[in-house]
Design a protein around this motif. Structure first.
Motif, PDB file in Angstrom:
ATOM      1  N   LEU A 256       0.834  -1.201   0.000  1.00  0.00           N
ATOM      2  CA  LEU A 256       0.000   0.000   0.000  1.00  0.00           C
ATOM      3  C   LEU A 256       0.872   1.256   0.000  1.00  0.00           C
ATOM      4  N   LEU A 257       1.944   1.243   0.793  1.00  0.00           N
ATOM      5  CA  LEU A 257       2.868   2.381   0.804  1.00  0.00           C
ATOM      6  C   LEU A 257       3.490   2.593  -0.573  1.00  0.00           C
ATOM      7  N   ALA A 258       3.818   1.509  -1.268  1.00  0.00           N
ATOM      8  CA  ALA A 258       4.399   1.630  -2.611  1.00  0.00           C
ATOM      9  C   ALA A 258       3.408   2.296  -3.564  1.00  0.00           C
ATOM     10  N   VAL A 259       2.148   1.882  -3.509  1.00  0.00           N
ATOM     11  CA  VAL A 259       1.125   2.490  -4.373  1.00  0.00           C
ATOM     12  C   VAL A 259       0.951   3.969  -4.027  1.00  0.00           C
ATOM     13  N   LEU A 260       0.882   4.279  -2.734  1.00  0.00           N
ATOM     14  CA  LEU A 260       0.729   5.674  -2.316  1.00  0.00           C
ATOM     15  C   LEU A 260       1.932   6.514  -2.735  1.00  0.00           C
ATOM     16  N   MET A 261       3.135   5.941  -2.627  1.00  0.00           N
ATOM     17  CA  MET A 261       4.333   6.683  -3.023  1.00  0.00           C
ATOM     18  C   MET A 261       4.330   6.934  -4.523  1.00  0.00           C
ATOM     19  N   MET A 262       3.842   5.970  -5.303  1.00  0.00           N
ATOM     20  CA  MET A 262       3.733   6.174  -6.740  1.00  0.00           C
ATOM     21  C   MET A 262       2.795   7.349  -7.035  1.00  0.00           C
ATOM     22  N   LEU A 263       1.686   7.449  -6.303  1.00  0.00           N
ATOM     23  CA  LEU A 263       0.772   8.575  -6.476  1.00  0.00           C
ATOM     24  C   LEU A 263       1.443   9.892  -6.098  1.00  0.00           C
ATOM     25  N   VAL A 264       2.205   9.880  -5.010  1.00  0.00           N
ATOM     26  CA  VAL A 264       2.926  11.091  -4.581  1.00  0.00           C
ATOM     27  C   VAL A 264       3.920  11.521  -5.661  1.00  0.00           C
ATOM     28  N   ILE A 265       4.595  10.552  -6.270  1.00  0.00           N
ATOM     29  CA  ILE A 265       5.560  10.874  -7.332  1.00  0.00           C
ATOM     30  C   ILE A 265       4.849  11.549  -8.499  1.00  0.00           C
TER      31      ILE A 265
ATOM     32  N   ALA B 101      12.466  17.251  -4.645  1.00  0.00           N
ATOM     33  CA  ALA B 101      11.447  16.582  -3.827  1.00  0.00           C
ATOM     34  C   ALA B 101      10.910  15.348  -4.549  1.00  0.00           C
ATOM     35  N   VAL B 102      10.711  15.447  -5.857  1.00  0.00           N
ATOM     36  CA  VAL B 102      10.249  14.287  -6.627  1.00  0.00           C
ATOM     37  C   VAL B 102      11.332  13.203  -6.642  1.00  0.00           C
ATOM     38  N   LEU B 103      12.582  13.604  -6.805  1.00  0.00           N
ATOM     39  CA  LEU B 103      13.670  12.613  -6.801  1.00  0.00           C
ATOM     40  C   LEU B 103      13.788  11.916  -5.446  1.00  0.00           C
ATOM     41  N   ILE B 104      13.559  12.652  -4.371  1.00  0.00           N
ATOM     42  CA  ILE B 104      13.568  12.036  -3.035  1.00  0.00           C
ATOM     43  C   ILE B 104      12.430  11.030  -2.930  1.00  0.00           C
ATOM     44  N   ALA B 105      11.267  11.375  -3.437  1.00  0.00           N
ATOM     45  CA  ALA B 105      10.136  10.442  -3.417  1.00  0.00           C
ATOM     46  C   ALA B 105      10.466   9.184  -4.218  1.00  0.00           C
ATOM     47  N   ILE B 106      11.166   9.337  -5.336  1.00  0.00           N
ATOM     48  CA  ILE B 106      11.563   8.167  -6.136  1.00  0.00           C
ATOM     49  C   ILE B 106      12.534   7.303  -5.349  1.00  0.00           C
ATOM     50  N   GLU B 107      13.483   7.914  -4.648  1.00  0.00           N
ATOM     51  CA  GLU B 107      14.423   7.141  -3.819  1.00  0.00           C
ATOM     52  C   GLU B 107      13.678   6.371  -2.724  1.00  0.00           C
ATOM     53  N   ILE B 108      12.692   7.005  -2.120  1.00  0.00           N
ATOM     54  CA  ILE B 108      11.898   6.317  -1.090  1.00  0.00           C
ATOM     55  C   ILE B 108      11.127   5.159  -1.717  1.00  0.00           C
ATOM     56  N   PHE B 109      10.595   5.371  -2.914  1.00  0.00           N
ATOM     57  CA  PHE B 109       9.901   4.295  -3.618  1.00  0.00           C
ATOM     58  C   PHE B 109      10.846   3.122  -3.874  1.00  0.00           C
ATOM     59  N   VAL B 110      12.074   3.408  -4.310  1.00  0.00           N
ATOM     60  CA  VAL B 110      13.063   2.350  -4.543  1.00  0.00           C
ATOM     61  C   VAL B 110      13.321   1.590  -3.249  1.00  0.00           C
ATOM     62  N   ASN B 111      13.392   2.314  -2.138  1.00  0.00           N
ATOM     63  CA  ASN B 111      13.595   1.676  -0.839  1.00  0.00           C
ATOM     64  C   ASN B 111      12.431   0.736  -0.509  1.00  0.00           C
ATOM     65  N   ILE B 112      11.215   1.190  -0.761  1.00  0.00           N
ATOM     66  CA  ILE B 112      10.029   0.369  -0.485  1.00  0.00           C
ATOM     67  C   ILE B 112      10.034  -0.874  -1.360  1.00  0.00           C
ATOM     68  N   VAL B 113      10.346  -0.712  -2.653  1.00  0.00           N
ATOM     69  CA  VAL B 113      10.359  -1.854  -3.575  1.00  0.00           C
ATOM     70  C   VAL B 113      11.441  -2.848  -3.181  1.00  0.00           C
ATOM     71  N   SER B 114      12.603  -2.360  -2.784  1.00  0.00           N
ATOM     72  CA  SER B 114      13.675  -3.284  -2.382  1.00  0.00           C
ATOM     73  C   SER B 114      13.283  -4.049  -1.125  1.00  0.00           C
ATOM     74  N   TYR B 115      12.548  -3.401  -0.237  1.00  0.00           N
ATOM     75  CA  TYR B 115      12.062  -4.102   0.956  1.00  0.00           C
ATOM     76  C   TYR B 115      11.072  -5.195   0.563  1.00  0.00           C
ATOM     77  N   LEU B 116      10.203  -4.907  -0.393  1.00  0.00           N
ATOM     78  CA  LEU B 116       9.242  -5.917  -0.856  1.00  0.00           C
ATOM     79  C   LEU B 116       9.955  -7.104  -1.494  1.00  0.00           C
ATOM     80  N   ARG B 117      11.032  -6.839  -2.214  1.00  0.00           N
ATOM     81  CA  ARG B 117      11.748  -7.919  -2.905  1.00  0.00           C
ATOM     82  C   ARG B 117      12.557  -8.786  -1.945  1.00  0.00           C
TER      83      ARG B 117
END
Length: 161
Positions: free
Chosen positions: A35-44, A81-97
């Motif tokens: 859910l956080l990954a989906v929300l972060m994608m929306l924020v991006i 700010a968008v690039l930071i959101a992308i980095e956070i998204f990468v962090n979330i995806v790596s945690y999922l993997r």
């Protein structure tokens, strides 16, 4: 120490109920991370729309298609700010993997956040103590990077999209 204090049942390990509970909790957390990954994608995407809005707004004011230094800094801040959101998204995806937090991604996110702050700082409005604190933070991040990546080349690779 009694069995109740150690949490063990005669050295046999957790009960089947405990295992089932732990499995359910792990699945629940994984759904929360999804859910956080989906929300972060929306924020991006909202951030990208904001970048476009800032550029259009700044360039549609007379004199047209001319940006001042403060306009450019505001645009840089929005980009970062968008690039930071992308980095956070990468962090979330790596945690999922892999179910782990990768220190290099966390450091990259921190570097990006501090770089954004340094870029948008108005040095006329802040005190010297703020500049020194920011410099100390940059040095601490550099030291963390050096200890994690340079001194330990076996550290995991940076996550990718």
């Amino acid at each position: 120490m009694s069995q109740a204090q150690t949490g063990k049942q005669g050295g046999r390990g957790p009960s089947p109920f405990d295992e089932a509970l732990i499995d359910w909790l792990k699945r629940s957390i994984r759904w929360a991370v999804r859910l956080l990954a989906v929300l972060m994608m929306l924020v991006i995407w909202w951030g990208v729309a904001d970048v476009i809005d800032v550029l259009v707004e700044r360039m549609s004011v007379h004199p047209y298609f001319l940006l001042t230094i403060s306009d450019i800094l505001a645009t840089f801040g929005t980009f970062m700010a968008v690039l930071i959101a992308i980095e956070i998204f990468v962090n979330i995806v790596s945690y999922l993997r892999e179910d782990v937090i990768h220190i290099k991604i966390v450091l990259a996110t921190a570097f990006m956040a501090v770089a954004r702050k340094v870029i948008v700082l108005d040095y006329k409005e802040i005190g010297a103590h703020y500049v020194y604190a920011t410099a100390a933070l940059v040095l601490a991040l550099c030291l963390a990077y050096w200890l994690t990546v340079v001194k330990n080349p076996d550290t995991e690779p940076h996550g990718e999209l």
